[in-house]
Design a protein around this motif. Structure first.
Motif, short mmCIF file in Angstrom:
data_model
loop_
_atom_site.label_atom_id
_atom_site.label_comp_id
_atom_site.label_asym_id
_atom_site.label_seq_id
_atom_site.Cartn_x
_atom_site.Cartn_y
_atom_site.Cartn_z
N GLN A 58 7.19 2.29 6.19
CA GLN A 58 6.17 3.23 6.66
C GLN A 58 5.94 4.33 5.63
OE1 GLN A 58 7.75 4.54 10.43
NE2 GLN A 58 6.97 2.74 11.51
N ARG A 59 7.03 4.85 5.09
CA ARG A 59 6.93 5.88 4.06
C ARG A 59 6.20 5.34 2.83
NH1 ARG A 59 11.99 9.08 1.18
NH2 ARG A 59 10.70 10.47 -0.09
N VAL A 60 6.55 4.12 2.43
CA VAL A 60 5.92 3.51 1.27
C VAL A 60 4.42 3.35 1.50
CG1 VAL A 60 5.81 1.41 -0.13
CG2 VAL A 60 8.03 2.38 0.49
N LEU A 61 4.03 2.96 2.70
CA LEU A 61 2.60 2.81 2.99
C LEU A 61 1.88 4.15 2.86
CD1 LEU A 61 0.05 1.35 3.79
CD2 LEU A 61 0.77 1.50 6.19
N VAL A 62 2.44 5.21 3.41
CA VAL A 62 1.79 6.52 3.29
C VAL A 62 1.69 6.93 1.82
CG1 VAL A 62 1.84 8.95 3.96
CG2 VAL A 62 2.58 7.21 5.58
N GLN A 63 2.73 6.67 1.04
CA GLN A 63 2.68 6.96 -0.40
C GLN A 63 1.59 6.15 -1.08
OE1 GLN A 63 6.73 5.93 -1.31
NE2 GLN A 63 7.45 8.04 -1.19
N ASP A 64 1.44 4.89 -0.70
CA ASP A 64 0.42 4.05 -1.30
C ASP A 64 -0.99 4.51 -0.91
OD1 ASP A 64 2.39 2.52 -2.51
OD2 ASP A 64 2.38 0.97 -0.96
N ILE A 65 -1.16 4.91 0.33
CA ILE A 65 -2.45 5.45 0.78
C ILE A 65 -2.78 6.70 -0.03
CG2 ILE A 65 -3.67 6.56 2.70
CD1 ILE A 65 -1.98 4.73 4.59
N TYR A 66 -1.81 7.59 -0.15
CA TYR A 66 -1.97 8.85 -0.89
C TYR A 66 -2.39 8.58 -2.33
CZ TYR A 66 -0.56 13.51 -2.66
OH TYR A 66 -0.52 14.75 -3.25
N ARG A 67 -1.69 7.67 -2.98
CA ARG A 67 -1.97 7.36 -4.39
C ARG A 67 -3.38 6.79 -4.54
NH1 ARG A 67 -0.53 2.42 -7.24
NH2 ARG A 67 -0.77 2.78 -9.46
N ALA A 68 -3.74 5.83 -3.68
CA ALA A 68 -5.07 5.23 -3.78
C ALA A 68 -6.16 6.26 -3.53
CB ALA A 68 -5.19 4.06 -2.80
N GLN A 69 -6.01 7.04 -2.48
CA GLN A 69 -7.01 8.07 -2.17
C GLN A 69 -7.20 9.02 -3.34
OE1 GLN A 69 -5.38 9.99 1.31
NE2 GLN A 69 -6.63 8.80 2.72
N ASN A 70 -6.10 9.44 -3.93
CA ASN A 70 -6.18 10.46 -4.98
C ASN A 70 -6.78 9.91 -6.26
OD1 ASN A 70 -5.00 11.96 -3.02
ND2 ASN A 70 -2.98 11.99 -3.98
N VAL A 95 -4.78 8.76 7.95
CA VAL A 95 -5.11 7.34 7.87
C VAL A 95 -3.95 6.51 8.43
CG1 VAL A 95 -5.49 5.41 6.27
CG2 VAL A 95 -6.72 7.56 5.95
N PHE A 96 -2.73 6.87 8.07
CA PHE A 96 -1.58 6.13 8.57
C PHE A 96 -1.50 6.21 10.08
CE2 PHE A 96 2.83 6.13 10.03
CZ PHE A 96 3.23 4.87 9.63
N ARG A 97 -1.61 7.40 10.63
CA ARG A 97 -1.46 7.59 12.08
C ARG A 97 -2.58 6.90 12.85
NH1 ARG A 97 2.89 10.62 12.56
NH2 ARG A 97 3.31 12.35 11.18
#
Length: 136
Positions: A58-70, A95-97
């Motif tokens: 779950q943490r990895v997914l949020v990190q991946d979302i953050y990186r892609a968005q940025n 986005v994750f939630r």
């Protein structure tokens, strides 16, 4: 002569083993991170830092979302100031939630893969923009 040399090397190796073992035990890993680029970037949300190991995906997914968005934002705006490259984690968390919080592990892993592909697609252009701004 050759046997004596081998025995001497073996004795030397054995004599150094305790020293190396002590040196290894004295290494203390740290989670403190310091950054050369944009050192004032926001920390990950506490809940992500405290997530149980079995749910680390779950943490990895949020990190991946953050990186892609940025990276996509840098390309879209054409600017790479620190606030653009490293904004708050709010948008990625949202986005994750909204889209993934209740999904199965395999679905989160698929989503993570998709966000990594998005980030990797945006990365070359974002890197060029950020290099020019001195923020890469």
């Amino acid at each position: 002569m050759r046997r004596a040399r081998c025995l001497a090397l073996a004795a030397l190796a054995l004599s150094l083993t305790p020293t190396l073992a002590v040196a290894e035990r004295n290494l203390v890993p740290t989670l403190d991170r310091s950054f050369d680029v944009c050192p004032d970037r926001p920390a990950e949300p506490v809940w992500m830092q405290e997530i149980p190991l079995r749910q680390a995906y779950q943490r990895v997914l949020v990190q991946d979302i953050y990186r892609a968005q940025n990276l996509e934002r840098v390309v879209e705006i054409g600017d790479c100031d620190c606030a653009t490259r490293f904004p708050s984690w709010d948008a990625a968390e949202a986005v994750f939630r909204e889209s993934y919080a209740n999904n199965e592990r395999w679905e989160l892993l698929q989503a993570s893969d998709a966000y990594n592909r998005r980030a990797n697609a945006a990365r070359p252009e974002a890197q060029a923009i950020c290099d020019a701004a001195g923020n890469w």
